[in-house]
Write a protein that holds these residues in place. Structure first.
Motif, short mmCIF file in Angstrom:
data_model
loop_
_atom_site.label_atom_id
_atom_site.label_comp_id
_atom_site.label_asym_id
_atom_site.label_seq_id
_atom_site.Cartn_x
_atom_site.Cartn_y
_atom_site.Cartn_z
N ARG A 174 -4.40 -20.08 4.31
CA ARG A 174 -2.95 -19.83 4.15
C ARG A 174 -2.16 -21.15 4.13
O ARG A 174 -1.22 -21.30 3.35
CB ARG A 174 -2.43 -18.95 5.28
CG ARG A 174 -2.75 -17.48 5.11
CD ARG A 174 -1.85 -16.60 5.98
NE ARG A 174 -2.12 -15.20 5.73
CZ ARG A 174 -2.99 -14.47 6.42
NH1 ARG A 174 -3.66 -15.01 7.42
NH2 ARG A 174 -3.17 -13.20 6.12
N GLU A 175 -2.54 -22.08 4.99
CA GLU A 175 -1.86 -23.39 4.98
C GLU A 175 -2.03 -24.08 3.64
O GLU A 175 -1.08 -24.66 3.10
CB GLU A 175 -2.43 -24.29 6.09
CG GLU A 175 -1.90 -24.00 7.48
CD GLU A 175 -2.31 -25.09 8.46
OE1 GLU A 175 -2.04 -26.28 8.18
OE2 GLU A 175 -2.91 -24.75 9.49
N LYS A 225 -5.51 -10.87 0.32
CA LYS A 225 -5.17 -10.21 -0.94
C LYS A 225 -3.68 -9.91 -0.97
O LYS A 225 -3.11 -9.43 0.01
CB LYS A 225 -5.97 -8.92 -1.08
CG LYS A 225 -5.96 -8.33 -2.48
CD LYS A 225 -7.07 -7.31 -2.66
CE LYS A 225 -8.42 -7.96 -2.81
NZ LYS A 225 -9.50 -7.02 -3.14
N SER A 226 -3.07 -10.20 -2.11
CA SER A 226 -1.62 -9.97 -2.25
C SER A 226 -1.37 -9.13 -3.49
O SER A 226 -1.99 -9.34 -4.53
CB SER A 226 -0.89 -11.31 -2.39
OG SER A 226 0.45 -11.09 -2.79
N PRO A 227 -0.43 -8.20 -3.41
CA PRO A 227 -0.10 -7.40 -4.59
C PRO A 227 0.72 -8.17 -5.62
O PRO A 227 0.86 -7.74 -6.76
CB PRO A 227 0.72 -6.23 -4.01
CG PRO A 227 1.34 -6.80 -2.77
CD PRO A 227 0.33 -7.78 -2.22
N ALA A 275 1.15 -14.75 -6.63
CA ALA A 275 0.53 -15.29 -5.42
C ALA A 275 -0.98 -15.06 -5.40
O ALA A 275 -1.63 -15.33 -4.41
CB ALA A 275 1.17 -14.67 -4.18
N ARG A 276 -1.53 -14.55 -6.51
CA ARG A 276 -2.94 -14.19 -6.51
C ARG A 276 -3.82 -15.44 -6.40
O ARG A 276 -3.63 -16.42 -7.11
CB ARG A 276 -3.29 -13.45 -7.81
CG ARG A 276 -4.72 -12.92 -7.80
CD ARG A 276 -5.03 -12.19 -9.11
NE ARG A 276 -6.38 -11.66 -9.07
CZ ARG A 276 -7.47 -12.39 -9.30
NH1 ARG A 276 -7.36 -13.68 -9.59
NH2 ARG A 276 -8.67 -11.84 -9.26
N LEU A 277 -4.78 -15.37 -5.49
CA LEU A 277 -5.70 -16.49 -5.30
C LEU A 277 -6.90 -16.33 -6.23
O LEU A 277 -7.23 -15.23 -6.66
CB LEU A 277 -6.16 -16.54 -3.85
CG LEU A 277 -5.06 -16.62 -2.80
CD1 LEU A 277 -5.66 -16.83 -1.41
CD2 LEU A 277 -4.06 -17.72 -3.12
N PRO A 290 -21.16 -7.21 -4.51
CA PRO A 290 -19.85 -7.65 -4.00
C PRO A 290 -19.36 -8.95 -4.63
O PRO A 290 -18.15 -9.16 -4.78
CB PRO A 290 -20.08 -7.81 -2.49
CG PRO A 290 -21.56 -7.87 -2.31
CD PRO A 290 -22.15 -7.08 -3.43
N ILE A 291 -20.28 -9.82 -5.03
CA ILE A 291 -19.87 -11.04 -5.73
C ILE A 291 -19.26 -10.67 -7.07
O ILE A 291 -18.19 -11.17 -7.45
CB ILE A 291 -21.06 -12.00 -5.89
CG1 ILE A 291 -21.52 -12.51 -4.53
CG2 ILE A 291 -20.68 -13.17 -6.79
CD1 ILE A 291 -22.79 -13.35 -4.57
N ALA A 292 -19.91 -9.78 -7.80
CA ALA A 292 -19.41 -9.36 -9.11
C ALA A 292 -18.06 -8.65 -8.98
O ALA A 292 -17.20 -8.76 -9.88
CB ALA A 292 -20.41 -8.43 -9.78
N GLU A 293 -17.86 -7.94 -7.88
CA GLU A 293 -16.65 -7.15 -7.72
C GLU A 293 -15.47 -7.94 -7.16
O GLU A 293 -14.30 -7.60 -7.43
CB GLU A 293 -16.93 -5.96 -6.79
CG GLU A 293 -17.88 -4.94 -7.39
CD GLU A 293 -18.26 -3.85 -6.40
OE1 GLU A 293 -18.79 -2.82 -6.84
OE2 GLU A 293 -18.04 -4.03 -5.18
N GLN A 294 -15.74 -9.01 -6.40
CA GLN A 294 -14.66 -9.65 -5.64
C GLN A 294 -14.31 -11.08 -6.09
O GLN A 294 -13.26 -11.59 -5.71
CB GLN A 294 -15.03 -9.68 -4.15
CG GLN A 294 -15.18 -8.31 -3.53
CD GLN A 294 -13.88 -7.51 -3.52
OE1 GLN A 294 -12.80 -8.05 -3.39
NE2 GLN A 294 -14.00 -6.19 -3.67
N PHE A 295 -15.17 -11.71 -6.86
CA PHE A 295 -14.94 -13.12 -7.21
C PHE A 295 -14.50 -13.27 -8.67
O PHE A 295 -14.77 -12.42 -9.51
CB PHE A 295 -16.20 -13.95 -6.94
CG PHE A 295 -16.44 -14.21 -5.48
CD1 PHE A 295 -16.03 -15.39 -4.90
CD2 PHE A 295 -17.06 -13.26 -4.69
CE1 PHE A 295 -16.24 -15.64 -3.54
CE2 PHE A 295 -17.27 -13.48 -3.33
CZ PHE A 295 -16.85 -14.68 -2.76
#
Length: 233
Positions: free
Chosen positions: A44-45, A70-72, A76-78, A93-98
């Protein structure tokens, strides 16, 4: 001003100075902040200081941070990059989240990522990891294996082969740093000459950033110089 903010500014100045010496535009080099072992507050910093791309090595730790941050809001999407070794049973999970995976070292892994990537997310950006120094302790394709695997991976749906990633053997010898990164760049250029539409060289960390930039890095992976010393306990 937090220490992370100051560190980020220092690293950004390093990248800009290295780019200038290499006669490159600083904007052609992306800073990937490697946040492994650091919690969501540290990330966050960094976000508050304007850093939005983060690299993670450990899947469970990463998934917890991704969920917490996670931000809507699209602005601000990372952007999350997986840069650690990949086990076959962890590809979903790598395929779904990264957004990116830098450490693909087998066609089987790439195929699983392709099959498990949700279509609504668009293609998963992938780099093939090359073991450029031939270290037994490191993952990665040999230079001899690379062309065949690259050709196979480039044909897979739901992923986009972007380029190569390498972690050369650590050395303080600047000439050897350049030599290793130049060898990665030569492999990259050979694949491009063969018809693959690559645009990414993920190479260079805190100790060898300048040599990596000089040899064409487009993503540099910097961790401790931003977040401080790691505590692996």
């Amino acid at each position: 001003m937090s220490s992370i903010t100051k560190n980020l500014q220092h690293v950004q100045h390093q990248i800009a100075a290295s780019a200038e010496r290499a006669r490159r535009a600083p904007s052609s080099i992306q800073l990937l902040a490697v946040s492994k072992t650091f919690g969501e507050d540290a990330v966050r910093e960094a976000v508050q200081a304007g850093q939005f791309a983060f690299g993670e090595n450990y899947l469970q730790e990463a998934l917890e941070k991704i969920a917490a941050l996670k931000s809507p809001a699209p602005a601000a999407r990372l952007e999350w990059h997986f840069i650690g070794p990949i086990q076959s049973n962890k590809t979903r999970p790598i395929a779904e989240q990264f957004d990116w995976v830098h450490s693909v070292d087998r066609e089987k892994i790439a195929r699983r990522l392709s099959e498990q990537r949700p279509a609504e997310l668009g293609p998963l950006n992938v780099c093939l990891q090359v073991n450029i120094s031939g270290e037994a302790s490191k993952s990665g394709l040999t230079p001899q294996e690379l062309p065949e695997v690259a050709a196979q991976v480039a044909q897979l749906p739901h992923i986009r082969l972007r380029g190569l990633m390498a972690i050369p053997e650590p050395t303080e010898d600047v000439a050897r740093q350049h030599q290793a990164f130049a060898a990665v760049r030569a492999l990259y250029e050979s694949l491009r000459a063969g018809g693959l539409a690559l645009d990414t060289l993920s190479m260079g960390m805190s100790a060898d950033l300048e040599a990596a930039v000089a040899e064409g890095a487009t993503i540099v992976r910097i961790g401790s110089a931003i977040f401080g010393a790691r505590n692996y306990t």
